[in-house]
Enzyme design. Structure first.
Site, PDB file in Angstrom:
ATOM      1  N   SER A  82     -16.049   7.021 -81.072  1.00 42.76           N
ATOM      2  CA  SER A  82     -17.248   6.644 -81.815  1.00 42.76           C
ATOM      3  C   SER A  82     -18.478   6.646 -80.916  1.00 42.76           C
ATOM      4  O   SER A  82     -19.576   7.019 -81.346  1.00 42.76           O
ATOM      5  CB  SER A  82     -17.053   5.259 -82.437  1.00 42.76           C
ATOM      6  N   ASN A  83     -18.314   6.225 -79.662  1.00 42.83           N
ATOM      7  CA  ASN A  83     -19.428   6.247 -78.715  1.00 42.83           C
ATOM      8  C   ASN A  83     -19.782   7.663 -78.282  1.00 42.83           C
ATOM      9  O   ASN A  83     -20.880   7.903 -77.786  1.00 42.83           O
ATOM     10  CB  ASN A  83     -19.091   5.409 -77.477  1.00 42.83           C
TER      11      ASN A  83
ATOM     12  N   LYS B 246      -5.577   1.307 -81.054  1.00 43.87           N
ATOM     13  CA  LYS B 246      -6.836   0.675 -80.656  1.00 43.87           C
ATOM     14  C   LYS B 246      -7.356  -0.102 -81.854  1.00 43.87           C
ATOM     15  O   LYS B 246      -7.577   0.467 -82.922  1.00 43.87           O
ATOM     16  CB  LYS B 246      -7.859   1.717 -80.223  1.00 43.87           C
TER      17      LYS B 246
END
Length: 309
Positions: free
Chosen positions: A49-50, A173
């Protein structure tokens, strides 16, 4: 099976780096990966996502994966694994991205659930999706539970435990932040199934629950501080770990509120690279960047102290 073992620790979902014309900045991708490799982290995640995965085409994804692997090998971090985000709206595309990840030098894949047609995908079909991906993926799979990035779809501990018995699904995660879910998974899954917290603001809570560590975006900025929490906890110095956790949690809140744009701004302020996102996202104004720099200063001071030791 992956050649590089996935071990407990801090993993960094790196941001993507672009030139002013928005082309992938390969030199900075490699520079940042090399910096992280020397900071004590256990591994690197790309296309998370980053990492602006949704802003990248297939060739760019592979370019960033291969550049990251090359950078790690160049600084002697040949055993450090690279995890590649491969979530996609269809099972077919997800499998293709998993195959790409392996060919480009990835060791593991991190897979978000498909959520675009969430209302049309039953729980059974969702589990079948993950099993089909794991059957076809040439490298092991981690399940990525992040409701904020998957239209609110939140896998339960029952869902993840049902998938944990698959021989090619080796961990998860949890960016949902649900430490009760984490504790249930750790207690009931096999010992080889690794459960990671998805933010560094609950690193200590993850460890107390038996988790393997964290995959945390703020570790792009303060990797040593994130690692230090784990070191102190493992040494039985819990009160000291709590103090570091408090500083890290305050920094992580800034990153959570501002997203990868805030992380990139802090990197630009403190390391001199990385600010440029891809449109439609834009960099903070000079005033906003200055405010972020000041807000991150407490955690940066700690990071610099640890770096000098």
């Amino acid at each position: 099976m992956a050649n590089r073992p996935l071990v407990p620790g801090v993993y960094v979902p790196t941001v993507a780096f672009f030139a002013e014309n928005e082309d992938v900045d390969v030199a900075t991708v490699e520079k940042h990966a090399a910096y992280l490799a020397k900071s004590g982290v256990a591994g690197i995640v790309v296309q998370g996502s980053n990492g602006e995965a949704v802003h990248l085409d297939r060739e760019e994804r592979n370019l960033i994966t291969s550049a990251t692997r090359h950078a790690l090998d160049s600084v002697g971090a040949t055993s450090m694994p690279v995890i590649v985000g491969t979530g996609a709206p269809s099972t077919r595309e997800t499998i293709n991205l998993c195959k790409d990840a392996a060919a480009a030098g990835g060791d593991y894949v991190l897979v978000l659930p498909p959520s675009y047609y969430k209302s049309l995908v039953s729980s059974a079909a969702l589990l079948d999706h993950f099993r089909a991906v794991a059957d076809a993926s040439p490298i092991p799979v981690l399940i990525y539970n992040f409701p904020g990035a998957s239209a609110g779809l939140d896998l339960s501990s029952d869902d993840i435990l049902a998938l944990s018995s698959h021989p090619n699904i080796i961990g998860t995660k949890l960016t949902c932040g649900n430490t009760g879910k984490l504790t249930r998974i750790v207690a009931q899954a096999g010992p080889s199934f690794l459960t990671f917290g998805g933010s560094c603001d609950f690193t200590l809570q993850t460890l107390i629950g038996g988790g393997a560590g964290v995959i945390a975006g703020t570790a792009n900025i303060i990797p040593r501080a994130c690692v230090r929490i784990m070191e102190l906890y493992r040494a039985g110095r819990v009160e000291e770990a709590q103090k570091v956790q408090a500083i890290v949690a305050r920094a992580d809140w800034l990153a959570i509120k501002g997203g990868f744009v805030a992380v990139k701004s802090a990197l630009q302020s403190y390391r001199g690279y990385g600010q440029q996102p891809r449109r439609p996202c834009v960099a903070p104004s000079s005033e906003e960047a200055a405010a972020l720099k000041e807000a991150f200063s407490e955690s940066i001071e700690l990071e610099r102290q640890l770096e000098s030791q």
